[in-house]
Enzyme design. Structure first.
Site, PDB file in Angstrom:
ATOM      1  N   TRP A 131     -79.905  19.650  27.089  1.00  0.00           N
ATOM      2  CA  TRP A 131     -80.515  19.213  28.355  1.00  0.00           C
ATOM      3  C   TRP A 131     -81.875  18.594  27.996  1.00  0.00           C
ATOM      4  O   TRP A 131     -82.682  19.245  27.307  1.00  0.00           O
ATOM      5  CB  TRP A 131     -80.690  20.452  29.248  1.00  0.00           C
ATOM      6  CG  TRP A 131     -81.270  20.188  30.601  1.00  0.00           C
ATOM      7  CD1 TRP A 131     -80.868  19.243  31.498  1.00  0.00           C
ATOM      8  CD2 TRP A 131     -82.334  20.908  31.218  1.00  0.00           C
ATOM      9  NE1 TRP A 131     -81.626  19.331  32.631  1.00  0.00           N
ATOM     10  CE2 TRP A 131     -82.540  20.343  32.487  1.00  0.00           C
ATOM     11  CE3 TRP A 131     -83.143  21.975  30.826  1.00  0.00           C
ATOM     12  CZ2 TRP A 131     -83.500  20.807  33.372  1.00  0.00           C
ATOM     13  CZ3 TRP A 131     -84.093  22.442  31.706  1.00  0.00           C
ATOM     14  CH2 TRP A 131     -84.273  21.865  32.961  1.00  0.00           C
ATOM     15  N   ASP A 178     -80.250  29.905  27.186  1.00  0.00           N
ATOM     16  CA  ASP A 178     -80.463  29.336  28.507  1.00  0.00           C
ATOM     17  C   ASP A 178     -79.199  29.597  29.315  1.00  0.00           C
ATOM     18  O   ASP A 178     -78.120  29.105  28.969  1.00  0.00           O
ATOM     19  CB  ASP A 178     -80.743  27.829  28.387  1.00  0.00           C
ATOM     20  CG  ASP A 178     -81.148  27.230  29.730  1.00  0.00           C
ATOM     21  OD1 ASP A 178     -81.012  27.922  30.765  1.00  0.00           O
ATOM     22  OD2 ASP A 178     -81.598  26.066  29.756  1.00  0.00           O
ATOM     23  N   LYS A 233     -78.059  27.445  40.595  1.00  0.00           N
ATOM     24  CA  LYS A 233     -76.674  26.993  40.769  1.00  0.00           C
ATOM     25  C   LYS A 233     -75.799  28.121  41.330  1.00  0.00           C
ATOM     26  O   LYS A 233     -75.087  27.920  42.292  1.00  0.00           O
ATOM     27  CB  LYS A 233     -76.083  26.522  39.442  1.00  0.00           C
ATOM     28  CG  LYS A 233     -77.056  25.846  38.506  1.00  0.00           C
ATOM     29  CD  LYS A 233     -77.262  24.376  38.781  1.00  0.00           C
ATOM     30  CE  LYS A 233     -78.462  23.889  37.996  1.00  0.00           C
ATOM     31  NZ  LYS A 233     -78.576  22.474  37.846  1.00  0.00           N
TER      32      LYS A 233
HETATM   33  C1  LMR Z   1     -79.244  18.738  35.581  1.00  0.00           C
HETATM   34  O1  LMR Z   1     -79.138  18.789  34.351  1.00  0.00           O
HETATM   35  O2  LMR Z   1     -78.867  17.772  36.249  1.00  0.00           O
HETATM   36  C2  LMR Z   1     -79.816  19.916  36.318  1.00  0.00           C
HETATM   37  O3  LMR Z   1     -80.086  20.943  35.441  1.00  0.00           O
HETATM   38  C3  LMR Z   1     -80.961  19.559  37.190  1.00  0.00           C
HETATM   39  C4  LMR Z   1     -82.200  19.203  36.426  1.00  0.00           C
HETATM   40  O4  LMR Z   1     -83.265  19.747  36.766  1.00  0.00           O
HETATM   41  O5  LMR Z   1     -82.167  18.386  35.519  1.00  0.00           O
END
Ligand code: LMR
Length: 395
Positions: A130, A211, A246
């Site tokens: 992420w 995470d 979520k």
């Molecule tokens: C995402 O990856 O779309 C979600 O976790 C929202 C975010 O804050 O990026």
């Protein structure tokens, strides 16, 4: 003073969601941000949340600050949900939990405490991860490095590559894992692979950081913490960043927590004190509303059952969308899209190039991340045909 301040580009996820909102194309479809959308294209409020919220509004007698470590019913309920009674008993007294503004706040506080520990090692993150992990962890001054994770060729985990890379992780290093529903790939480790990784952590002495943003969106609330529990069971110290954004739909309430599992009660006290001191430097104390709601749901048998049923229904719906979407793409192109049904949680890569993703955005109003990550949970019966036709048009 601000004359020379550079204007930063929009966030790679939030910026695209905003661009989609601003797009006047009547056929636009937003598959960017990880939010669960229902058949009507709305992000619903869980019924269990509505009930807990109503009770809270009636009973609330103060808006005074909550304690720096957060709402105790929330912390107890979440720690139990994540670690389970057996691990809590075996690590009794050695666990500290601190409420945070969402999962982001938990990753940041976790990183702050790791930095303060002076371990001095690197933080290993999956390739890809992420994108926000990088600034959240890097901004406290920890050095980041990557381990191989996703194989675009097989659309699955490159487990051998992961193991080969993590062989280089040593005592003092931190390895960041996604507890379940890997973001952005949707490709998760299986139980056997988690055991291998937990064994590596035990033997090599690196510290796992997990995470956990999607518990309940993979195979179920208990199954989704199998790997996390294997890591906690096998290693002396673990940091967990969890979120109710979520799995309780509390996105805007910024409801999360950081859990520190240490060797003993002194270590738990130290990590808790470091985390609350870091919070005080940055934002003082966490918001109350979402955590009180989540705490009520977890401590009330009836509400908890209703919440779990709603969560299970969402998860089943995403899984059936995965099957449907993959089947349709396969039927239209003759290519194998079976991987979409195999992956977990909200996300999958479609395997498109950045140029194809940009073309879909400009020509069809179909918004996905540049990496071709889509949020499967934004598909519905009204937009599925449009999305399939658009994707097929660029293949
Ligand atoms: C995402 O990856 O779309 C979600 O976790 C929202 C975010 O804050 O990026």
């Amino acid at each position: 003073m601000f004359d020379h301040l550079p204007i930063l580009p929009p966030d790679s996820i939030l910026g695209l969601a905003a661009a989609c909102r601003a797009d006047t194309n009547p056929n636009k479809v937003d598959l960017t941000i990880g939010i669960y959308m229902d058949e009507a294209g709305l992000c619903p409020v869980f019924d269990a949340v509505k009930q807990a919220q109503r009770a809270l509004v009636d009973e609330e007698i103060t808006k005074a600050y909550i304690p720096p470590q957060g709402d105790q019913a929330f912390l107890d309920g979440m720690t139990d949900l994540i670690l389970g009674a057996d691990l809590l008993a075996s690590r009794k007294g050695a666990v500290a939990a601190v409420q945070t503004p969402g999962g982001c706040g938990a990753v940041r506080l976790g990183a702050e405490v790791l930095k303060a520990s002076g371990a001095g090692g690197k933080v290993w993150v999956s390739d890809p991860t992420w994108p926000v992990h990088i600034p959240l962890i890097g901004s406290v001054g920890l050095e980041l490095t990557q381990y191989r994770y996703y194989d675009p060729g097989t659309h699955g985990v490159n487990f051998q590559g992961m193991v080969d890379d993590l062989t280089g992780a040593q005592k003092g290093d931190i390895v960041l894992f996604h507890g379940c529903c890997h973001n952005p790939s949707g490709a998760d480790l299986n139980a056997e692979q988690w055991q291998v990784v937990a064994q590596m952590a035990a033997e090599q002495g690196f510290t796992p950081m997990i995470d956990l943003a999607y518990q309940g969106f993979g195979d179920g609330l208990e199954q989704d913490v199998f790997g996390l529990r294997a890591l906690v069971d096998n290693t002396p110290e673990v940091v967990i960043a969890a979120s109710c954004s979520k799995n309780m739909g509390l996105y805007r309430e910024r409801t999360g927590l950081a859990i520190f599992v240490g060797q003993d009660a002194r270590a738990a006290q130290a990590t808790g004190s470091q985390a609350t001191a870091a919070a005080r430097r940055i934002y003082s104390m966490p918001p109350a509303h979402g955590a009180i709601i989540a705490g009520r749901i977890l401590s009330d048998a009836k509400l908890r059952q209703e919440w779990q049923a709603e969560l299970t229904a969402m998860c089943r719906r995403i899984n059936s969308l995965r099957v449907d979407f993959g089947d349709r793409l396969q039927a239209a192109t003759g290519r194998d899209f079976g991987f979409i049904a195999e992956e977990k949680g909200m996300f999958s890569f479609l395997g498109l190039s950045k140029e194809q993703a940009l073309q879909l955005r400009s020509d069809k109003g179909l918004y996905m991340l540049d990496s071709s990550r889509i949020n499967v949970a934004s598909l519905n019966s009204s937009n599925l045909d449009k999305v399939v036709d658009a994707v097929v048009s660029v293949l």
